[in-house]
Design a protein around this motif. Structure first.
Motif, PDB file in Angstrom:
ATOM      1  N   ASP A   1       0.829  -1.206   0.000  1.00 31.96           N
ATOM      2  CA  ASP A   1       0.000   0.000   0.000  1.00 31.96           C
ATOM      3  C   ASP A   1       0.867   1.261   0.000  1.00 31.96           C
ATOM      4  O   ASP A   1       0.515   2.260  -0.639  1.00 31.96           O
ATOM      5  N   LEU A   2       1.989   1.230   0.720  1.00 29.37           N
ATOM      6  CA  LEU A   2       2.882   2.398   0.694  1.00 29.37           C
ATOM      7  C   LEU A   2       3.484   2.570  -0.702  1.00 29.37           C
ATOM      8  O   LEU A   2       3.661   3.701  -1.171  1.00 29.37           O
TER       9      LEU A   2
ATOM     10  N   LEU B   1       5.155   8.736   4.339  1.00 29.26           N
ATOM     11  CA  LEU B   1       5.740   7.533   4.934  1.00 29.26           C
ATOM     12  C   LEU B   1       5.999   7.737   6.419  1.00 29.26           C
ATOM     13  O   LEU B   1       5.753   6.833   7.228  1.00 29.26           O
ATOM     14  N   ALA B   2       6.489   8.913   6.787  1.00 23.44           N
ATOM     15  CA  ALA B   2       6.744   9.199   8.206  1.00 23.44           C
ATOM     16  C   ALA B   2       5.439   9.234   8.999  1.00 23.44           C
ATOM     17  O   ALA B   2       5.368   8.720  10.123  1.00 23.44           O
ATOM     18  N   LEU B   3       4.400   9.841   8.427  1.00 17.86           N
ATOM     19  CA  LEU B   3       3.106   9.899   9.116  1.00 17.86           C
ATOM     20  C   LEU B   3       2.516   8.505   9.287  1.00 17.86           C
ATOM     21  O   LEU B   3       1.947   8.184  10.339  1.00 17.86           O
ATOM     22  N   TYR B   4       2.646   7.665   8.251  1.00 19.74           N
ATOM     23  CA  TYR B   4       2.137   6.291   8.366  1.00 19.74           C
ATOM     24  C   TYR B   4       2.894   5.527   9.453  1.00 19.74           C
ATOM     25  O   TYR B   4       2.281   4.810  10.255  1.00 19.74           O
TER      26      TYR B   4
ATOM     27  N   ARG C   1      11.906  -3.627   0.953  1.00 23.65           N
ATOM     28  CA  ARG C   1      10.604  -4.195   0.594  1.00 23.65           C
ATOM     29  C   ARG C   1       9.746  -3.171  -0.132  1.00 23.65           C
ATOM     30  O   ARG C   1       9.021  -3.499  -1.076  1.00 23.65           O
ATOM     31  N   LEU C   2       9.818  -1.928   0.292  1.00 19.13           N
ATOM     32  CA  LEU C   2       9.055  -0.874  -0.365  1.00 19.13           C
ATOM     33  C   LEU C   2       9.502  -0.722  -1.818  1.00 19.13           C
ATOM     34  O   LEU C   2       8.668  -0.560  -2.725  1.00 19.13           O
ATOM     35  N   ARG C   3      10.785  -0.817  -2.082  1.00 20.18           N
ATOM     36  CA  ARG C   3      11.278  -0.706  -3.457  1.00 20.18           C
ATOM     37  C   ARG C   3      10.802  -1.896  -4.291  1.00 20.18           C
ATOM     38  O   ARG C   3      10.428  -1.740  -5.460  1.00 20.18           O
ATOM     39  N   TYR C   4      10.836  -3.095  -3.722  1.00 18.85           N
ATOM     40  CA  TYR C   4      10.344  -4.276  -4.444  1.00 18.85           C
ATOM     41  C   TYR C   4       8.876  -4.080  -4.813  1.00 18.85           C
ATOM     42  O   TYR C   4       8.484  -4.291  -5.972  1.00 18.85           O
TER      43      TYR C   4
END
Length: 461
Positions: free
Chosen positions: A238-239, A258-261, A273-276
């Protein structure tokens, strides 16, 4: 019965009588949704006056038609997900019914606009950033077993977590594409070879979340919309989708989101993982659109689908480069000078943009005229630059393959075989080619990309 003055598009005529029976009232208004920034499924705003005078204001999301509807991500499934989310107190439109024929789901019509890109006030943007990331964190905190009871698959391994929903898009691509798309083959192989570790816990992900997928009214978030692709998976997906939505609907400060999440969820952002998942999220659009663009129907949002296909293919290359640690060089293909035929295309574009379009009173018809104008711009670019770009493509393929293909079609087939056969030692060489290829394809749509004009993937470092 419905007012005779209330009309609806051919193919959806039975929706209004069904709604009258469902709500016990009379349809008094119906308008097709038009002027969307990025296409989408057919939808209608329908008002029903119930016995006693109460007015039910609804939003009807309809099937895209035979062959376009995923066998997994169905409207009935979306309705079930919304029932669970609404019962859990998540800010979503209340589900009001599922029409079997023509298939559609009826939703509460929420106040507000979905155009996050139009916000200019910093305080309003900050309030909405906080509201959305907090609501997404609430979704991710829900027990996935409540969705499993509604038929959603719960992955148990890292491969299932990363690839289970990807398989849906891959199957659709394999079924619908009439000819190969080597970049898609390359990205699919990379995703299967580089599956990341599983998250600490799987969550319900919206599957297509971020800017443009929530309604706003001033500083208030009125609801998160479009849960068609919701499934149980890694929260980093989702990010990643927030990044992808910003790619096409820019305006968000991704580092801030991303910081707020992380603050709202108590979950650190896992950058590898976010890049994948950014690669996966970007690739979903070319996977989904291959069959559409290769068999384009004149009544679809044709120019928009062409635009999304080329923009997201170029974005897939950028996401792969980020994940692989490859620096993409600047590349601007040489273009041809203006030709004598350009004036004819310019006349067509001007008529559509400034004569026919403004004369349309119906929002949907104005949208269709603009889609036609963009198609004319694409045709102009193809006529002017197509031959030169084709020659550059054959030169690139000759360098990769060791021989100059007899045609672009033969070169595409040979490249597909090369991508399917070769190991990761050629990944960087192939990626640099795909970068040049996708830049050329996107430049052919300059002036016709719509929301995709100048789309860029925000870095996350």
């Amino acid at each position: 019965m419905s007012d005779v003055r209330v009309r609806i598009d051919t193919g959806y005529e039975e929706l209004l009588p069904w709604m009258e029976r469902h709500f016990g009232g009379r349809v008094v208004a119906c308008e097709r949704q038009g002027a969307r920034r990025s296409g989408g499924r057919p939808a209608f705003f329908v008002d029903v006056e119930r016995e006693g005078g109460a007015l039910v204001r609804t939003y009807a999301r309809m099937s895209r038609g035979p062959g376009a509807q995923s066998p997994i991500f169905t409207l009935a499934r979306e309705h079930a997900v919304l029932e669970e989310l609404h019962a859990a107190g998540i800010a979503v439109p209340a589900p009001l019914g599922h029409c079997p024929e023509p298939e559609g789901i009826l939703l509460e019509r929420l106040a507000g606009s979905d155009d996050y890109t139009a916000i200019t006030d910093a305080a309003q943007r900050n309030a909405l950033d906080r509201a959305f990331t907090a609501e997404l964190a609430r979704v991710h905190a829900l027990d996935v077993e409540r969705f499993a009871r509604r038929g959603l698959f719960v992955p148990r391994t890292r491969e299932e977590t990363a690839l289970a929903d990807l398989a849906v898009w891959e199957e659709g691509f394999d079924r619908g594409a009439r000819h190969p798309v080597p970049l898609v083959r390359f990205a699919r192989r990379w995703l299967h070879r580089n599956v990341p570790p599983a998250p600490e816990r799987v969550v319900l992900v919206q599957g297509d979340t971020g800017p443009g997928q929530f309604l706003l009214d001033g500083e208030r978030l009125t609801g998160i919309v479009d849960w068609e692709f919701a499934h149980v998976g890694d929260p980093m997906l989702d990010l990643a989708q927030i990044r992808i939505r910003d790619f096409y609907n820019p305006g968000a400060d991704i580092a801030k989101w991303l910081a707020l999440y992380a603050q709202a969820s108590g979950t650190d952002v896992d950058v590898p993982r976010l890049r994948y998942y950014t690669v996966k999220a970007m690739l979903i659009t070319p996977l989904a659109l291959a069959g559409v663009v290769q068999q384009m129907h004149p009544r679809t949002d044709h120019a928009e689908w062409y635009a999304q296909d080329v923009a997201y293919q170029r974005g897939t290359v950028e996401a792969l480069a980020e994940a692989m640690g490859v620096t993409l060089p600047d590349y601007a293909p040489p273009t041809a000078p203006e030709g004598a035929r350009d004036a004819v295309f310019a006349l067509l574009e001007e008529n559509l943009a400034n004569e026919i379009g403004p004369g349309q009173q119906d929002a949907f018809l104005r949208h269709r005229v603009d889609i036609a104008r963009r198609l004319a711009a694409y045709a102009r670019n193809l006529a002017r630059h197509g031959p030169a770009f084709d020659a550059q493509e054959l030169d690139d393929l000759a360098s990769l393959l060791g021989h100059r293909p007899s045609s672009l079609s033969a070169g595409r087939d040979a490249l597909e075989a090369c991508v399917s056969r070769d190991g990761p030692d050629r990944d960087e060489e192939l990626l640099l080619y795909f970068h040049r290829h996708t830049v050329r394809e996107e430049q052919l749509m300059a002036g016709a990309l719509g929301a995709g004009e100048g789309a860029r993937l925000q870095p996350i470092d």
